[in-house]
Design a protein around this motif. Structure first.
Motif, PDB file in Angstrom:
ATOM      1  N   PHE A  14     -27.972  43.068  45.654  1.00  0.00           N
ATOM      2  CA  PHE A  14     -27.967  43.746  46.936  1.00  0.00           C
ATOM      3  C   PHE A  14     -26.980  44.908  46.839  1.00  0.00           C
ATOM      4  N   SER A  43     -31.593  49.118  40.617  1.00  0.00           N
ATOM      5  CA  SER A  43     -31.123  49.504  41.951  1.00  0.00           C
ATOM      6  C   SER A  43     -31.689  50.877  42.260  1.00  0.00           C
ATOM      7  N   THR A  44     -31.263  51.451  43.378  1.00  0.00           N
ATOM      8  CA  THR A  44     -31.739  52.782  43.734  1.00  0.00           C
ATOM      9  C   THR A  44     -30.989  53.837  42.931  1.00  0.00           C
ATOM     10  N   GLU A  85     -26.957  54.707  50.301  1.00  0.00           N
ATOM     11  CA  GLU A  85     -27.761  53.747  49.549  1.00  0.00           C
ATOM     12  C   GLU A  85     -27.033  52.429  49.314  1.00  0.00           C
ATOM     13  N   SER A  86     -25.817  52.280  49.852  1.00  0.00           N
ATOM     14  CA  SER A  86     -25.102  51.020  49.700  1.00  0.00           C
ATOM     15  C   SER A  86     -24.280  50.751  50.953  1.00  0.00           C
ATOM     16  N   THR A 102     -33.846  47.554  52.207  1.00  0.00           N
ATOM     17  CA  THR A 102     -33.881  46.966  50.864  1.00  0.00           C
ATOM     18  C   THR A 102     -35.113  46.110  50.630  1.00  0.00           C
ATOM     19  N   GLN A 136     -32.308  39.715  48.486  1.00  0.00           N
ATOM     20  CA  GLN A 136     -33.483  40.378  47.912  1.00  0.00           C
ATOM     21  C   GLN A 136     -34.530  39.309  47.588  1.00  0.00           C
TER      22      GLN A 136
END
Length: 453
Positions: A14, A43-44, A85-86, A102, A136
């Motif tokens: 995550f 991840s992104t 993004e986090s 997510t 996730q």
């Protein structure tokens, strides 16, 4: 399982600092247990860039067994600020949008396409295993579609995970006899009592139909489709909690609280190191924010001239500090990673939980381990969220001074340190053996699935 087995492990954390740290730590343990296995962290894009560049992952990033894969992600499409993004880069008011983003269909489709390619490229004798964060949980379906194994890595302890499942499944704070009771037992675990001040605000407001309830209950339900659960703990530390977890297979720091903490530190006169940041969401840059807005007038100059304190803006080398012989106590929010790092170095904890599993970690530290004193709680609903300087100073002296309580805490945390050391003996043989058993089971499961086809 022989250590030379070929396997591809896909990690899906995550997007939050503590979760990334737990997964990066797992990569080293995986490599020790399965040195020939390939590991890819997914991840992104912005997170992948940061992970490659971060000091915490620099050594791992250069290792041939660890790869990174970036998934396309447009924050603006999910109502998030550009570049967000986090969880560490957004205001708390955007947390729900981040959590929901997510599990977006576009992100799931991109991951599914990546996983499909990995499974096609893998040789017949090279199984693929997805290890994902419990937030996730949609990855269970992707793994199932592609014939891959699946496991969760809980970044909190077993106790926090057990309580999390029960609280979100049952919302017991709304069902307590007589209405919204201040304290109540946790369904499925009547020996555990929870106080309303230990619940984060979004859980307090949840009624089962709200978006937060929908998200967490969705993750819990999807989570039952996993093959295994990895928890960063030791059986000797949480034997009952691990059995319970097997069975069920924040609030920002307010400016006035910073003032009180600073005043308490001056009252005790004890040397300290404070990794300090501005209150979340108030707009100040972590590295350059003005301390004069949040601390007593002249505080930094006084502690500098008296050589009694060091203020570190932003990040500080926590492990190095905890390992230093002069560190006598750790004032912590009780995130699970910090808890383990502190007790592993024999440092008693002064707990100030703010959100999530921190409340339950703190309770276990104090009630079961005897290694912590809770000084305040971050939930703004109860009076315990506001702490006065005198209370802080008293707890600091109790833990660090020549007191019976302090001596007992130091004895208990020393025992825990030795216990953790024994589980990590022989180069972490205990963890390596557990990982080998896990992936052996997954390898057999994959073979069985192939035969059934």
């Amino acid at each position: 399982m022989p250590s030379d087995v070929r396997m591809h492990v896909i990690l899906v954390p995550f997007p939050a600092q503590g979760h990334f740290a737990a997964f990066l730590s797992l990569t080293a343990r995986l490599h020790a247990a399965l040195p020939t296995a390939a590991v890819t962290l997914v991840s992104t894009s912005r997170n992948v860039v940061a992970l490659r560049a971060s000091s915490s992952s620099a050594a791992a990033a250069g290792a041939p067994f660890l790869r990174f894969h970036a998934l396309p992600f447009a924050p603006e499409e999910h109502g998030l600020p550009a570049g967000a993004e986090s969880a560490d880069t957004v205001h708390v008011r955007h947390f729900l949008a981040l959590f929901q983003s997510t599990e977006s269909p576009a992100l799931q489709a991109a991951f599914d396409a990546f996983l499909a390619g990995v499974c096609v490229d893998a040789a017949e004798e090279e199984p693929v295993v997805v290890v994902a964060d419990p937030f996730q949980a949609w990855t269970t379906a992707a793994a199932g579609r592609r014939g891959a194994g699946h496991a969760f890595l809980d970044s909190c302890g077993a106790f926090g995970s057990v309580v999390y499942h029960s609280l979100w499944n049952h919302l017991p704070h709304r069902r307590a006899p007589g209405g919204e009771a201040e304290a109540f037992c946790v369904p499925d675990h009547p020996e555990v009592t929870v106080h309303r001040s230990q619940l984060p605000a979004h859980l307090l407001l949840a009624d089962g139909t709200d978006p937060w309830s929908a998200f967490h209950r969705r993750q819990i339900a999807l989570g039952y489709g996993t093959d295994a659960v990895l928890i960063n703990t030791a059986e000797e530390l949480e034997p009952a909690e691990l059995r319970q977890r097997h069975a069920v297979a924040g609030r920002p720091l307010r400016p006035d609280q910073m003032m009180e903490l600073a005043a308490a530190l001056e009252l005790t006169g004890r040397p300290f190191l404070w990794a300090i940041r501005p209150p979340v969401g108030l707009g100040d840059d972590t590295e350059t924010f003005g301390l004069d807005k949040w601390l007593p007038e002249g505080f930094e100059e006084r502690v500098r001239s008296n050589d009694t304190g060091l203020l570190v803006r932003g990040w500080a080398p926590q492990l190095s500090i905890l390992a230093h012989a002069s560190t006598g106590a750790f004032l912590s929010h009780c995130g699970w990673n910090s808890v383990l790092e502190s007790v592993a170095h024999g440092v008693p904890i002064i707990g100030w939980p703010l959100q999530g599993d921190q409340f339950f970690n703190c309770e276990m530290l104090e009630r079961e381990w005897g290694a912590c004193v809770e000084v305040a709680r971050g939930n703004a609903e109860g009076s315990s969220s506001t702490v006065e300087r005198q209370r802080l100073a008293e707890v600091l002296e109790t833990v660090m001074g020549d007191t019976a309580k302090g001596a007992e805490m130091r004895r208990r945390v020393k025992e825990i340190q030795e216990l953790i050391g024994s589980t990590q003996g022989n180069g972490g043989a205990s963890s390596a053996e557990a990982l080998k058993k896990l992936f052996t089971a997954m390898l057999h499961a994959t073979d069985a699935a192939a035969l059934e086809c």
